[in-house]
Design an enzyme around this catalytic site. Sequence first.
Site, PDB file in Angstrom:
ATOM      1  N   ALA A  24     110.256  -5.260  56.090  1.00  0.00           N
ATOM      2  CA  ALA A  24     109.893  -6.013  54.881  1.00  0.00           C
ATOM      3  C   ALA A  24     111.341  -6.844  54.299  1.00  0.00           C
ATOM      4  O   ALA A  24     111.152  -7.293  53.335  1.00  0.00           O
ATOM      5  CB  ALA A  24     109.394  -5.373  53.654  1.00  0.00           C
ATOM      6  N   TYR A 187     106.953  -8.131  75.427  1.00  0.00           N
ATOM      7  CA  TYR A 187     106.296  -8.626  73.981  1.00  0.00           C
ATOM      8  C   TYR A 187     104.679  -8.382  74.042  1.00  0.00           C
ATOM      9  O   TYR A 187     103.936  -7.807  73.122  1.00  0.00           O
ATOM     10  CB  TYR A 187     106.845  -9.990  73.548  1.00  0.00           C
ATOM     11  CG  TYR A 187     106.498 -10.162  72.234  1.00  0.00           C
ATOM     12  CD1 TYR A 187     106.829  -9.328  70.854  1.00  0.00           C
ATOM     13  CD2 TYR A 187     105.493 -11.132  71.883  1.00  0.00           C
ATOM     14  CE1 TYR A 187     106.248  -9.918  69.722  1.00  0.00           C
ATOM     15  CE2 TYR A 187     105.200 -11.738  70.669  1.00  0.00           C
ATOM     16  CZ  TYR A 187     105.670 -11.004  69.609  1.00  0.00           C
ATOM     17  OH  TYR A 187     105.292 -11.385  68.271  1.00  0.00           O
TER      18      TYR A 187
HETATM   19  N1  LIG Z   1     106.784 -15.262  63.422  1.00  0.00           N
HETATM   20  C1  LIG Z   1     105.710 -15.353  64.269  1.00  0.00           C
HETATM   21  O1  LIG Z   1     105.397 -16.726  64.869  1.00  0.00           O
HETATM   22  C2  LIG Z   1     104.969 -14.260  64.623  1.00  0.00           C
HETATM   23  C3  LIG Z   1     103.613 -14.500  65.446  1.00  0.00           C
HETATM   24  C4  LIG Z   1     102.934 -13.579  65.884  1.00  0.00           C
HETATM   25  C5  LIG Z   1     103.116 -12.240  65.316  1.00  0.00           C
HETATM   26  N2  LIG Z   1     104.340 -12.096  64.718  1.00  0.00           N
HETATM   27  C6  LIG Z   1     104.629 -10.519  64.409  1.00  0.00           C
HETATM   28  O2  LIG Z   1     104.893 -10.516  62.830  1.00  0.00           O
HETATM   29  C7  LIG Z   1     105.675  -9.412  62.583  1.00  0.00           C
HETATM   30  C8  LIG Z   1     106.782  -9.823  61.652  1.00  0.00           C
HETATM   31  O3  LIG Z   1     107.629 -10.567  62.315  1.00  0.00           O
HETATM   32  P1  LIG Z   1     108.531 -11.837  61.567  1.00  0.00           P
HETATM   33  O4  LIG Z   1     108.078 -12.904  62.304  1.00  0.00           O
HETATM   34  O5  LIG Z   1     108.420 -11.740  60.201  1.00  0.00           O
HETATM   35  O6  LIG Z   1     109.885 -11.557  62.311  1.00  0.00           O
HETATM   36  P2  LIG Z   1     111.356 -11.133  61.415  1.00  0.00           P
HETATM   37  O7  LIG Z   1     111.369 -12.044  60.296  1.00  0.00           O
HETATM   38  O8  LIG Z   1     112.276 -10.933  62.616  1.00  0.00           O
HETATM   39  O9  LIG Z   1     110.812  -9.764  60.911  1.00  0.00           O
HETATM   40  C9  LIG Z   1     110.922  -8.698  61.561  1.00  0.00           C
HETATM   41  C10 LIG Z   1     111.269  -7.530  60.773  1.00  0.00           C
HETATM   42  O10 LIG Z   1     111.020  -6.320  61.817  1.00  0.00           O
HETATM   43  C11 LIG Z   1     112.384  -5.332  61.578  1.00  0.00           C
HETATM   44  N3  LIG Z   1     112.565  -4.733  62.534  1.00  0.00           N
HETATM   45  C12 LIG Z   1     113.026  -5.035  63.879  1.00  0.00           C
HETATM   46  N4  LIG Z   1     113.461  -3.894  64.717  1.00  0.00           N
HETATM   47  C13 LIG Z   1     113.112  -2.830  63.619  1.00  0.00           C
HETATM   48  C14 LIG Z   1     113.505  -1.466  63.882  1.00  0.00           C
HETATM   49  N5  LIG Z   1     113.810  -0.979  65.134  1.00  0.00           N
HETATM   50  N6  LIG Z   1     113.437  -0.863  62.748  1.00  0.00           N
HETATM   51  C15 LIG Z   1     112.867  -1.006  61.697  1.00  0.00           C
HETATM   52  N7  LIG Z   1     112.488  -2.556  61.602  1.00  0.00           N
HETATM   53  C16 LIG Z   1     112.934  -3.281  62.387  1.00  0.00           C
HETATM   54  C17 LIG Z   1     113.442  -6.431  61.136  1.00  0.00           C
HETATM   55  O11 LIG Z   1     114.492  -5.887  60.623  1.00  0.00           O
HETATM   56  P3  LIG Z   1     116.035  -6.467  60.777  1.00  0.00           P
HETATM   57  O12 LIG Z   1     116.119  -7.529  59.954  1.00  0.00           O
HETATM   58  O13 LIG Z   1     116.960  -5.151  60.478  1.00  0.00           O
HETATM   59  O14 LIG Z   1     116.210  -6.712  62.202  1.00  0.00           O
HETATM   60  C18 LIG Z   1     112.711  -7.401  60.488  1.00  0.00           C
HETATM   61  O15 LIG Z   1     112.720  -7.071  59.133  1.00  0.00           O
HETATM   62  C19 LIG Z   1     106.218  -8.862  63.748  1.00  0.00           C
HETATM   63  O16 LIG Z   1     105.172  -7.706  64.469  1.00  0.00           O
HETATM   64  C20 LIG Z   1     105.817 -10.104  64.952  1.00  0.00           C
HETATM   65  O17 LIG Z   1     105.474  -9.456  66.139  1.00  0.00           O
HETATM   66  C21 LIG Z   1     105.069 -13.058  64.129  1.00  0.00           C
END
Ligand SMILES: NC(=O)c1ccc[n+]([C@@H]2O[C@H](COP(=O)([O-])OP(=O)(O)OC[C@H]3O[C@@H](n4cnc5c(N)ncnc54)[C@H](OP(=O)(O)O)[C@@H]3O)[C@@H](O)[C@H]2O)c1
Length: 328
Positions: A24, A187
Amino acid sequence: MWPFNTSCDSTARFDGKTVIITGANSGIGKETARDLYRRGARVILACRNMERANAAVDDIKRNPFLKADKQEDNTGDLAIYQLDLTSFASVKECAKNLLAKEPVIHILINNAGIAMFPFEKTVNGNEMHLQTNHLGHFLLTLLLLPRLQLSGFGCRIINVSSCTHWFGNINFDDINLEKSYGPWKAYTQSKLANILFTKELARQLAKAKITGINVYALHPGLIPTEIARHSGNTFFYGADKCWTFWTWLLFKNVVQGAQTTIYCAIDEKAGEETGLYYSDCSPAMTSSRAMNADYSKKLWDISCRLLHLEPEENFVTLLNTISRQIAD
Ligand SMILES: NC(=O)c1ccc[n+]([C@@H]2O[C@H](COP(=O)([O-])OP(=O)(O)OC[C@H]3O[C@@H](n4cnc5c(N)ncnc54)[C@H](OP(=O)(O)O)[C@@H]3O)[C@@H](O)[C@H]2O)c1
């Protein structure tokens, strides 16, 4: 910006509710945290990087209302717990701390994720996407589930998946993709796993006659977050910037991207549903693989084995076994 956006129009307050959101500190998870905090919830940010988590908390506290017309001053409460999904020990430690300090947990949002990571294994020997996006959340959910059960009716578990699951398959003979790695393949496999886990968990809860906990999977939209941050190393220099530019130009912003998660967390109508996949704040079609009950059971079994659990045990016994792993 995406012109056909659907917003969660529920005005429900969340006073007295405790919500855990993994990952988050940025992107969709952070905007979800901001919204639920504004509605009065105690929002727990389960994050691996404490510095980034603290910065997110400061930002949410300073700007709880992104829309100037929606000012209220009865916000909730924010807390941070350390969680690194690439380590089962960290997941167990996080669950142990949560269970020791949080008397109730109403909503668990499994949001954290990585994408387009080069081939690497976690300390537990699993492929990085598989463990971060699926196995770590699988373990966290089973460890916290008994507390949700005790927290009253209307609890929800939400798994943030993706429309990219349509391209995914579960490589049951090579789940860690050691023989045929591709970052896209890894992925999409993990995002398909999020939906299969949702469906199987809903079935297991129903079979065990555990009521009051609903399970959701969702596609948030395509959003210019940091999700593609590794693609510059994996594909070509600047790939992450290309992704950010095109999603910024054509798709949702991050507030719009949080709407379906918020909908699944609070909407009254969604509260009557379980085991479904959502997009744009309504139930949506999945791939045929995501609807395959044999697939979801097979993935459940393989996930249990990777966690050294016996999938053949009935669900309640399985929950007791896993809970004992973190008991002193
Ligand atoms: N953005 C899109 O277009 C999109 C589309 C479809 C689905 N999603 C899904 O939406 C979700 C959120 O992604 P987002 O787009 O908001 O990306 P984001 O801004 O990169 O957020 C991802 C979060 O996951 C955390 N994370 C990664 N590896 C981790 C670990 N080993 N342990 C704990 N936390 C971890 C990150 O922490 P750090 O900051 O420490 O790395 C970051 O807080 C994901 O599941 C993604 O697959 C996103």
